[in-house]
Design a protein around this motif. Structure first.
Motif, PDB file in Angstrom:
ATOM      1  N   LYS A  72       0.789  -1.226   0.000  1.00  0.00           N
ATOM      2  CA  LYS A  72       0.000   0.000   0.000  1.00  0.00           C
ATOM      3  C   LYS A  72       0.828   1.286   0.000  1.00  0.00           C
ATOM      4  O   LYS A  72       0.271   2.375   0.134  1.00  0.00           O
ATOM      5  CB  LYS A  72      -0.964   0.012   1.190  1.00  0.00           C
ATOM      6  CG  LYS A  72      -2.120  -0.968   1.012  1.00  0.00           C
ATOM      7  CD  LYS A  72      -3.203  -0.769   2.056  1.00  0.00           C
ATOM      8  CE  LYS A  72      -4.396  -1.675   1.795  1.00  0.00           C
ATOM      9  NZ  LYS A  72      -5.466  -1.505   2.799  1.00  0.00           N
ATOM     10  N   ILE A  73       2.147   1.175  -0.155  1.00  0.00           N
ATOM     11  CA  ILE A  73       2.976   2.374  -0.220  1.00  0.00           C
ATOM     12  C   ILE A  73       2.719   3.082  -1.549  1.00  0.00           C
ATOM     13  O   ILE A  73       2.989   2.544  -2.620  1.00  0.00           O
ATOM     14  CB  ILE A  73       4.475   2.039  -0.093  1.00  0.00           C
ATOM     15  CG1 ILE A  73       4.751   1.262   1.204  1.00  0.00           C
ATOM     16  CG2 ILE A  73       5.311   3.319  -0.146  1.00  0.00           C
ATOM     17  CD1 ILE A  73       4.467   2.023   2.470  1.00  0.00           C
ATOM     18  N   LYS A  74       2.192   4.307  -1.474  1.00  0.00           N
ATOM     19  CA  LYS A  74       1.923   5.094  -2.684  1.00  0.00           C
ATOM     20  C   LYS A  74       3.197   5.759  -3.184  1.00  0.00           C
ATOM     21  O   LYS A  74       3.462   5.820  -4.388  1.00  0.00           O
ATOM     22  CB  LYS A  74       0.865   6.154  -2.398  1.00  0.00           C
ATOM     23  CG  LYS A  74      -0.503   5.597  -2.065  1.00  0.00           C
ATOM     24  CD  LYS A  74      -1.478   6.688  -1.679  1.00  0.00           C
ATOM     25  CE  LYS A  74      -1.757   7.644  -2.828  1.00  0.00           C
ATOM     26  NZ  LYS A  74      -2.794   8.661  -2.450  1.00  0.00           N
ATOM     27  N   VAL A  75       3.962   6.298  -2.252  1.00  0.00           N
ATOM     28  CA  VAL A  75       5.195   6.999  -2.613  1.00  0.00           C
ATOM     29  C   VAL A  75       6.083   7.083  -1.376  1.00  0.00           C
ATOM     30  O   VAL A  75       5.594   7.102  -0.248  1.00  0.00           O
ATOM     31  CB  VAL A  75       4.891   8.421  -3.165  1.00  0.00           C
ATOM     32  CG1 VAL A  75       4.201   9.274  -2.104  1.00  0.00           C
ATOM     33  CG2 VAL A  75       6.150   9.105  -3.674  1.00  0.00           C
ATOM     34  N   ILE A  76       7.387   7.094  -1.609  1.00  0.00           N
ATOM     35  CA  ILE A  76       8.362   7.309  -0.539  1.00  0.00           C
ATOM     36  C   ILE A  76       9.033   8.649  -0.798  1.00  0.00           C
ATOM     37  O   ILE A  76       9.558   8.885  -1.889  1.00  0.00           O
ATOM     38  CB  ILE A  76       9.412   6.179  -0.489  1.00  0.00           C
ATOM     39  CG1 ILE A  76       8.736   4.831  -0.211  1.00  0.00           C
ATOM     40  CG2 ILE A  76      10.462   6.470   0.589  1.00  0.00           C
ATOM     41  CD1 ILE A  76       9.698   3.645  -0.218  1.00  0.00           C
ATOM     42  N   VAL A  77       8.991   9.535   0.203  1.00  0.00           N
ATOM     43  CA  VAL A  77       9.586  10.863   0.053  1.00  0.00           C
ATOM     44  C   VAL A  77      10.764  10.995   1.007  1.00  0.00           C
ATOM     45  O   VAL A  77      10.892  10.235   1.971  1.00  0.00           O
ATOM     46  CB  VAL A  77       8.550  11.976   0.325  1.00  0.00           C
ATOM     47  CG1 VAL A  77       7.378  11.868  -0.647  1.00  0.00           C
ATOM     48  CG2 VAL A  77       8.044  11.916   1.769  1.00  0.00           C
ATOM     49  N   ASP A  78      11.628  11.966   0.715  1.00  0.00           N
ATOM     50  CA  ASP A  78      12.754  12.245   1.602  1.00  0.00           C
ATOM     51  C   ASP A  78      12.263  12.984   2.836  1.00  0.00           C
ATOM     52  O   ASP A  78      11.593  14.023   2.738  1.00  0.00           O
ATOM     53  CB  ASP A  78      13.799  13.102   0.889  1.00  0.00           C
ATOM     54  CG  ASP A  78      14.547  12.335  -0.193  1.00  0.00           C
ATOM     55  OD1 ASP A  78      14.494  11.084  -0.168  1.00  0.00           O
ATOM     56  OD2 ASP A  78      15.182  12.987  -1.049  1.00  0.00           O
ATOM     57  N   GLY A  79      12.573  12.451   4.018  1.00  0.00           N
ATOM     58  CA  GLY A  79      12.202  13.102   5.257  1.00  0.00           C
ATOM     59  C   GLY A  79      13.118  14.267   5.571  1.00  0.00           C
ATOM     60  O   GLY A  79      14.193  14.414   4.970  1.00  0.00           O
ATOM     61  N   GLY A  80      12.698  15.099   6.518  1.00  0.00           N
ATOM     62  CA  GLY A  80      13.485  16.257   6.904  1.00  0.00           C
ATOM     63  C   GLY A  80      14.180  16.074   8.233  1.00  0.00           C
ATOM     64  O   GLY A  80      14.106  15.015   8.855  1.00  0.00           O
ATOM     65  N   THR A  81      14.853  17.120   8.677  1.00  0.00           N
ATOM     66  CA  THR A  81      15.572  17.076   9.947  1.00  0.00           C
ATOM     67  C   THR A  81      14.630  17.110  11.145  1.00  0.00           C
ATOM     68  O   THR A  81      15.017  16.751  12.250  1.00  0.00           O
ATOM     69  CB  THR A  81      16.551  18.261  10.051  1.00  0.00           C
ATOM     70  OG1 THR A  81      15.832  19.479   9.848  1.00  0.00           O
ATOM     71  CG2 THR A  81      17.657  18.134   8.993  1.00  0.00           C
ATOM     72  N   GLU A  82      13.403  17.555  10.925  1.00  0.00           N
ATOM     73  CA  GLU A  82      12.382  17.571  11.970  1.00  0.00           C
ATOM     74  C   GLU A  82      11.155  16.824  11.471  1.00  0.00           C
ATOM     75  O   GLU A  82      10.884  16.786  10.264  1.00  0.00           O
ATOM     76  CB  GLU A  82      11.974  19.012  12.336  1.00  0.00           C
ATOM     77  CG  GLU A  82      13.094  19.867  12.868  1.00  0.00           C
ATOM     78  CD  GLU A  82      13.498  19.511  14.290  1.00  0.00           C
ATOM     79  OE1 GLU A  82      12.731  18.760  14.948  1.00  0.00           O
ATOM     80  OE2 GLU A  82      14.552  19.979  14.735  1.00  0.00           O
ATOM     81  N   ARG A  83      10.417  16.254  12.390  1.00  0.00           N
ATOM     82  CA  ARG A  83       9.195  15.518  12.041  1.00  0.00           C
ATOM     83  C   ARG A  83       8.258  16.370  11.186  1.00  0.00           C
ATOM     84  O   ARG A  83       7.688  15.900  10.203  1.00  0.00           O
ATOM     85  CB  ARG A  83       8.488  15.087  13.324  1.00  0.00           C
ATOM     86  CG  ARG A  83       7.090  14.535  13.137  1.00  0.00           C
ATOM     87  CD  ARG A  83       6.303  14.611  14.435  1.00  0.00           C
ATOM     88  NE  ARG A  83       4.916  14.251  14.230  1.00  0.00           N
ATOM     89  CZ  ARG A  83       4.452  13.005  14.295  1.00  0.00           C
ATOM     90  NH1 ARG A  83       5.263  12.006  14.538  1.00  0.00           N
ATOM     91  NH2 ARG A  83       3.171  12.758  14.087  1.00  0.00           N
ATOM     92  N   GLN A  84       8.100  17.639  11.579  1.00  0.00           N
ATOM     93  CA  GLN A  84       7.190  18.533  10.868  1.00  0.00           C
ATOM     94  C   GLN A  84       7.562  18.675   9.396  1.00  0.00           C
ATOM     95  O   GLN A  84       6.693  18.752   8.529  1.00  0.00           O
ATOM     96  CB  GLN A  84       7.201  19.905  11.552  1.00  0.00           C
ATOM     97  CG  GLN A  84       6.200  20.899  10.982  1.00  0.00           C
ATOM     98  CD  GLN A  84       6.120  22.143  11.839  1.00  0.00           C
ATOM     99  OE1 GLN A  84       6.016  22.055  13.071  1.00  0.00           O
ATOM    100  NE2 GLN A  84       6.187  23.310  11.224  1.00  0.00           N
ATOM    101  N   TYR A  85       8.862  18.682   9.106  1.00  0.00           N
ATOM    102  CA  TYR A  85       9.310  18.804   7.722  1.00  0.00           C
ATOM    103  C   TYR A  85       9.020  17.518   6.940  1.00  0.00           C
ATOM    104  O   TYR A  85       8.702  17.561   5.748  1.00  0.00           O
ATOM    105  CB  TYR A  85      10.802  19.125   7.663  1.00  0.00           C
ATOM    106  CG  TYR A  85      11.202  20.351   8.453  1.00  0.00           C
ATOM    107  CD1 TYR A  85      10.312  21.404   8.649  1.00  0.00           C
ATOM    108  CD2 TYR A  85      12.469  20.455   9.042  1.00  0.00           C
ATOM    109  CE1 TYR A  85      10.673  22.526   9.390  1.00  0.00           C
ATOM    110  CE2 TYR A  85      12.836  21.568   9.771  1.00  0.00           C
ATOM    111  CZ  TYR A  85      11.932  22.603   9.954  1.00  0.00           C
ATOM    112  OH  TYR A  85      12.291  23.704  10.690  1.00  0.00           O
TER     113      TYR A  85
END
Length: 230
Positions: A72-85
């Motif tokens: 069910k993974i639609k897309v994998i994105v690059d995470g940021g230095t903070e959760r909010q990002y």
């Protein structure tokens, strides 16, 4: 009612002291992140999952997804230095209306009944969060001296998932970015919009795997779940 999951999984997990991403630690021969993903993989109401990861862990995570047949993974994105990002990157990758859930990848013991209640509340009111009430007496203190005893009936320990109408979460994220505001969770950003956030009572088992003690607790939960199926 259908929903999409946004799952930040780019944290460092320093408090676990494992020396690598705590989401890769094993519970009953499966990584923590896989246990969490399987909750949504088996839920017919889940339309898909957007996963935010560290770029240098993308290949290892993809290998796990393939091994455990997470589809069910639609897309994998690059995470940021903070959760909010990381969540902001998930929001940008989604860009469609409907209900979205933001869930910690390190909370593998979520009940689907809680998910259903959250989706229903978010559909009706626009924002809803999972929480439990504290069991112990709560006090405020300054410099180690008690100031007052707090009415715990008014206190809630906040968990995830947190469920929102997509347009509400997007507006809250964009406002925080414009203001340079960094919140502790998504509902805090939505609160800044002046939008009311509903509480959905969760379970105490929906613990975040943060320390070695949490892992031990997780093993107990898994054992009990297996015994329930016997």
């Amino acid at each position: 009612m259908d929903y999409t999951v946004m799952m930040p999984a780019a944290g460092s997990g320093q408090r676990m002291g494992a020396g690598y991403n705590k989401l890769f630690l094993q519970l009953d021969h499966k990584p923590i992140i896989i246990h969490t993903l399987l909750v949504f993989e088996g839920d017919p109401a889940c339309k898909g999952i957007i996963l935010a990861v560290k770029p240098d862990e993308r290949q290892e995570i993809q290998s796990m997804l393939d091994r455990f047949e997470i589809s069910k993974i639609k897309v994998i994105v690059d995470g940021g230095t903070e959760r909010q990002y990381s969540v902001a990157a998930c929001i940008e990758a989604h860009a469609e209306n409907g209900i979205v859930l933001v869930h910690d990848a390190a909370r593998p013991f979520l009940k689907r009944s809680v998910i259903a209640d959250l989706v229903q509340k978010a559909t009706e009111f626009g924002a809803a969060i999972a929480a439990v009430q504290p069991k112990d007496t709560m006090k405020t203190a300054t410099d180690g001296v008690v100031e007052e005893t707090v009415d715990r009936e008014k206190l809630w320990i906040i968990q995830t998932p947190q469920a929102f109408k997509y347009e509400v979460l997007k507006a809250a994220s964009e406002l925080a970015a414009r203001d340079g505001f960094l919140g502790t969770d998504e509902s805090m950003l939505v609160e800044r919009l002046g939008h009311p956030v509903q509480i959905v009572e969760s379970t105490y088992e929906n613990v975040k795997m943060t320390t070695q003690e949490d892992l031990a607790f997780g093993e107990i939960i898994l054992k009990r779940q297996l015994e329930d199926f016997v």
